[in-house]
Design a protein around this motif. Sequence first.
Motif, mmCIF file in Angstrom:
data_model
loop_
_atom_site.group_PDB
_atom_site.id
_atom_site.type_symbol
_atom_site.label_atom_id
_atom_site.label_comp_id
_atom_site.label_asym_id
_atom_site.label_seq_id
_atom_site.Cartn_x
_atom_site.Cartn_y
_atom_site.Cartn_z
ATOM 1 N N PHE A 35 26.054 45.356 -50.237
ATOM 2 C CA PHE A 35 25.538 45.251 -51.596
ATOM 3 C C PHE A 35 26.633 45.557 -52.620
ATOM 4 O O PHE A 35 26.878 44.774 -53.533
ATOM 5 C CB PHE A 35 24.354 46.200 -51.780
ATOM 6 N N TYR A 36 27.293 46.689 -52.470
ATOM 7 C CA TYR A 36 28.309 47.081 -53.457
ATOM 8 C C TYR A 36 29.543 46.173 -53.399
ATOM 9 O O TYR A 36 30.133 45.864 -54.425
ATOM 10 C CB TYR A 36 28.689 48.555 -53.292
ATOM 11 N N ARG A 37 29.914 45.717 -52.215
ATOM 12 C CA ARG A 37 31.082 44.846 -52.076
ATOM 13 C C ARG A 37 30.753 43.403 -52.468
ATOM 14 O O ARG A 37 31.440 42.818 -53.302
ATOM 15 C CB ARG A 37 31.581 44.900 -50.621
ATOM 16 N N ASP A 38 29.705 42.842 -51.888
ATOM 17 C CA ASP A 38 29.441 41.420 -52.030
ATOM 18 C C ASP A 38 28.639 41.062 -53.275
ATOM 19 O O ASP A 38 28.848 39.995 -53.855
ATOM 20 C CB ASP A 38 28.721 40.888 -50.790
ATOM 21 N N VAL A 39 27.714 41.924 -53.691
ATOM 22 C CA VAL A 39 26.887 41.629 -54.868
ATOM 23 C C VAL A 39 27.534 42.166 -56.138
ATOM 24 O O VAL A 39 27.579 41.469 -57.151
ATOM 25 C CB VAL A 39 25.457 42.212 -54.699
ATOM 26 N N LEU A 40 28.062 43.405 -56.080
ATOM 27 C CA LEU A 40 28.613 44.030 -57.282
ATOM 28 C C LEU A 40 30.133 43.913 -57.392
ATOM 29 O O LEU A 40 30.693 44.286 -58.413
ATOM 30 C CB LEU A 40 28.181 45.494 -57.372
ATOM 31 N N GLY A 41 30.799 43.417 -56.376
ATOM 32 C CA GLY A 41 32.225 43.118 -56.471
ATOM 33 C C GLY A 41 33.184 44.276 -56.285
ATOM 34 O O GLY A 41 34.349 44.182 -56.677
ATOM 35 N N PHE A 42 32.748 45.376 -55.677
ATOM 36 C CA PHE A 42 33.652 46.486 -55.409
ATOM 37 C C PHE A 42 34.623 46.111 -54.289
ATOM 38 O O PHE A 42 34.283 45.337 -53.393
ATOM 39 C CB PHE A 42 32.864 47.730 -54.976
ATOM 40 N N ASP A 43 35.828 46.657 -54.337
ATOM 41 C CA ASP A 43 36.823 46.481 -53.283
ATOM 42 C C ASP A 43 36.781 47.685 -52.355
ATOM 43 O O ASP A 43 36.728 48.825 -52.820
ATOM 44 C CB ASP A 43 38.230 46.375 -53.878
ATOM 45 N N VAL A 44 36.830 47.445 -51.047
ATOM 46 C CA VAL A 44 36.895 48.524 -50.071
ATOM 47 C C VAL A 44 38.338 49.021 -50.041
ATOM 48 O O VAL A 44 39.259 48.239 -49.830
ATOM 49 C CB VAL A 44 36.456 48.053 -48.671
#
Length: 141
Positions: free
Chosen positions: A24-33
């Motif tokens: 959710f945070y990576r793919d929907v909201l665009g956060f980088d791991v």
Amino acid sequence: MTGPSPQTHHVGITVSDLESTLSFYRDVLGFDVVDRFSVAGKALSEGIGVENASGTFVHLESGGVRLELVRFEPEANESRESALNRPGTTHVALAVDDLESFYATLPDDVETISEPRTTESGTTILFVRDPEDNLVELLES
């Protein structure tokens, strides 16, 4: 206050399903791991006050904010009601340039509290829930 002031390091969210929440945070909201690691042992258990604790952590970043997702073992069985007007409720707030466009691209399975709304202060807001029912505010001012 004397001496140096604390500096923000990260915002942390404890989750049950790390992979779903990470998506959710990576793919929907665009956060980088930026980091992924596990911690266990006596110091962690004593530090968080949970006997025999271990945790799997993922650090993500976006716009200068570091977000920590963590799944702990053992997991507490307590549940909490997450309503914005309940004392103790927390949320993560993220700024976007065009909230209406962002809203239009949200996957159908992302729960929203309402469509984007412009408040009396002139800020346009949208609250969504991550897969663990945590509140995320998206805003355009």
